[in-house]
Design a protein around this motif. Structure first.
Motif, mmCIF file in Angstrom:
data_model
loop_
_atom_site.group_PDB
_atom_site.id
_atom_site.type_symbol
_atom_site.label_atom_id
_atom_site.label_comp_id
_atom_site.label_asym_id
_atom_site.label_seq_id
_atom_site.Cartn_x
_atom_site.Cartn_y
_atom_site.Cartn_z
ATOM 1 N N GLY A 1 16.149 11.891 -12.327
ATOM 2 C CA GLY A 1 16.820 10.867 -13.098
ATOM 3 C C GLY A 1 15.925 10.253 -14.160
ATOM 4 N N THR A 2 16.549 9.540 -15.086
ATOM 5 C CA THR A 2 15.813 8.932 -16.190
ATOM 6 C C THR A 2 14.808 7.903 -15.708
ATOM 7 N N ASN A 3 15.209 7.062 -14.765
ATOM 8 C CA ASN A 3 14.325 5.996 -14.299
ATOM 9 C C ASN A 3 13.123 6.556 -13.538
ATOM 10 N N SER A 4 13.316 7.656 -12.813
ATOM 11 C CA SER A 4 12.183 8.301 -12.143
ATOM 12 C C SER A 4 11.201 8.862 -13.160
ATOM 13 N N ALA A 5 11.739 9.429 -14.233
ATOM 14 C CA ALA A 5 10.873 9.939 -15.294
ATOM 15 C C ALA A 5 10.098 8.809 -15.966
ATOM 16 N N ILE A 6 10.739 7.671 -16.162
ATOM 17 C CA ILE A 6 10.055 6.526 -16.756
ATOM 18 C C ILE A 6 8.955 6.023 -15.829
ATOM 19 N N ALA A 7 9.232 6.012 -14.521
ATOM 20 C CA ALA A 7 8.214 5.598 -13.555
ATOM 21 C C ALA A 7 6.993 6.504 -13.634
ATOM 22 N N ALA A 8 7.219 7.817 -13.738
ATOM 23 C CA ALA A 8 6.099 8.749 -13.870
ATOM 24 C C ALA A 8 5.362 8.542 -15.188
ATOM 25 N N SER A 9 6.109 8.195 -16.241
ATOM 26 C CA SER A 9 5.475 7.942 -17.543
ATOM 27 C C SER A 9 4.517 6.763 -17.466
ATOM 28 N N PHE A 10 4.898 5.720 -16.730
ATOM 29 C CA PHE A 10 4.011 4.578 -16.557
ATOM 30 C C PHE A 10 2.708 5.001 -15.887
ATOM 31 N N GLY A 11 2.804 5.878 -14.887
ATOM 32 C CA GLY A 11 1.602 6.345 -14.215
ATOM 33 C C GLY A 11 0.699 7.136 -15.137
ATOM 34 N N ILE B 1 7.609 1.421 -9.157
ATOM 35 C CA ILE B 1 8.810 1.505 -9.988
ATOM 36 C C ILE B 1 9.833 2.457 -9.366
ATOM 37 N N GLN B 2 9.358 3.565 -8.828
ATOM 38 C CA GLN B 2 10.252 4.516 -8.185
ATOM 39 C C GLN B 2 10.940 3.895 -6.973
ATOM 40 N N GLY B 3 10.275 2.923 -6.335
ATOM 41 C CA GLY B 3 10.891 2.242 -5.202
ATOM 42 C C GLY B 3 12.157 1.495 -5.566
ATOM 43 N N LEU B 4 12.315 1.152 -6.839
ATOM 44 C CA LEU B 4 13.537 0.501 -7.314
ATOM 45 C C LEU B 4 14.579 1.491 -7.799
ATOM 46 N N ALA B 5 14.179 2.747 -7.982
ATOM 47 C CA ALA B 5 15.067 3.744 -8.570
ATOM 48 C C ALA B 5 15.576 4.784 -7.588
ATOM 49 N N GLY B 6 14.982 4.892 -6.424
ATOM 50 C CA GLY B 6 15.424 5.914 -5.479
ATOM 51 C C GLY B 6 14.833 5.699 -4.099
ATOM 52 N N PRO B 7 15.350 6.412 -3.095
ATOM 53 C CA PRO B 7 14.897 6.223 -1.717
ATOM 54 C C PRO B 7 13.810 7.190 -1.264
#
Length: 422
Positions: A226-236, A388-394
């Motif tokens: 998903g988009t939000n998971s990709a954004i979380a990885a981008s932050f890292g 961030i991923q904790g807010l976007a998926g389980p």
């Protein structure tokens, strides 16, 4: 420390490989290996190991035990007015003492407590065991290899769903994000080896393995999730680059602080934009589309959550009460949602405090460390992704992800301080 080191590797591999394969006993085997590693480390630790542990966790020993203590407190008997309402109903129907625990299900909360203790054990054991640079490198290779396998499983599952259907999508997504950062660390390790007197051929081979793993993780997290998971990885990834720029340019503390503040402001703007794209509870704004019926059921669940929650690990049991009218099973859409309903605002705030405190320690350690700075830098990047991923998926609710993230944090904390007392 050899037995503790072996048990540590066993805990990582068994929990991850078996959970990817769909085995039901992977988490139990991983927790048993974590207990064995803690026992072995306790009997073989020397004074230097203990001093190294104290220096690595000098940011606050209480932070490491905050979550297990909070879960254990949910099992303590309290007056029924403070306990979960289910125990008041039991007392009215069957009689008995006017006491009950915070949790609605003692068995599920006990299992969550054991998992939290296993994660805490792996953090401590990793800090002590990977004082040696060679062991730290091997642990990094194992973690990056596992994460790469999960990323490949995610890609194969998209290409041919029946080929690796047992690999949970959310777990594979989480490992793909972690694997991207871990393999970037492998590439930095190869570059560092090439700059020193190590074999150039071996350094190139390590770098190529890291490049393949990073590409596999990047394709999986940026192209298949998903988009939000990709954004979380981008932050890292951005955090790793930020640390690399500060170190390579040898910026002064003032310049490094200004650049860090600018990056933090930019991250805040991006996150604010993401949260404002949808309405409703803040804990549901980054999750994928779950349907109006399911969202309404989750909103009711959030509204009924008390300050202390309903008991760690009880989301699935409570979900049967709030499930949608269609009869579909209500599962946690994100790790943050599960933590909130299980432990309330107090538990969620404690989890965020632990994560932010460890992140600050790792970030400062990466800036102060010498040639091994990529260890704490990578751990900090993985922790940013996890928050961030904790807010976007389980994905972070799986025992394999919890245990591997614990080892990553322990690896970063251990290598954020030098082996000597200087």
């Amino acid at each position: 420390m050899s037995l503790a080191y072996f048990a540590l590797i066993l805990a990582i591999v068994s929990a991850s490989a078996l959970e990817i394969a769909g085995a039901k006993f992977g988490a139990q085997l991983g927790m048993m290996a974590a207990a064995l590693s803690l026992l072995a480390a306790a009997f073989s630790a020397r004074k230097a190991d203990y001093e190294h542990y104290l220096r690595a966790t000098g940011w606050g020993h209480w932070v490491l035990i905050a979550i297990p203590l909070g879960i254990a407190a949910q099992l303590a008997p309290l007056w029924l007015r403070w306990a979960h309402p289910i125990w008041a109903s039991v007392q009215e129907a069957l009689g008995g003492l006017p006491f009950g625990p915070v949790t609605a299900d003692i068995g599920l909360t006990l299992n969550a407590l054991f998992l939290a203790l296993a994660a805490l054990s792996l953090v401590g054991v990793t800090i002590v065991v990977v004082r040696d640079r060679g062991r730290a490198e091997l642990v990094l290779f194992v973690l990056s290899g596992i994460a790469t396998v999960c990323a490949l499983a995610l890609g194969l599952n998209r290409l041919s769903p029946g080929l690796v259907a047992t690999a949970p999508f959310d777990l594979a997504t989480t490992f793909a994000g972690l694997g991207t950062m871990l393999n970037l660390a492998v590439m930095q390790l190869a570059a560092e080896r090439a700059e020193t007197r190590h074999s150039l051929v071996r350094s190139i081979a390590i770098g190529l393995c890291g490049l393949v793993g990073a590409l596999a993780g990047a394709i999986a997290i940026f192209g298949l999730s998903g988009t939000n998971s990709a954004i979380a990885a981008s932050f890292g990834v951005v955090l790793i680059l930020l640390i690399l720029v500060i170190r390579r340019l040898d910026l002064s503390p003032l310049a490094a602080g200004a650049l860090s503040v600018a990056a933090l402001i930019g991250a805040t703007i991006v996150l604010t934009f993401l949260f404002e794209k949808s309405s409703g509870s803040i804990l549901l704004r980054l999750v994928p589309d779950i349907g109006a019926e399911t969202r309404a059921a989750l909103e009711r669940m959030l509204a009924d959550t008390r300050w202390f929650g309903a008991g760690a690990g009880t989301f699935a049991a409570l979900g049967r009460i709030y499930q949608s009218n269609s009869g579909a099973t209500l599962t946690a859409p994100s790790a943050a949602m599960a933590i909130f309903t299980d432990t309330g605002w107090i538990g969620l705030a404690a989890a965020l405090l632990v994560g932010v405190t460890a992140l600050a320690r790792l970030f400062l350690g990466a800036l102060q460390r010498g040639r091994d700075s990529f260890f704490p830098a990578t751990a900090a990047a993985c922790l940013v992704f996890a928050l961030i991923q904790g807010l976007a998926g389980p994905g972070l609710l799986y025992p394999a992800a919890i245990l591997c993230l614990s080892v990553i944090v322990g690896l970063g904390l251990s290598q954020s301080v030098s082996r000597s007392l200087r």
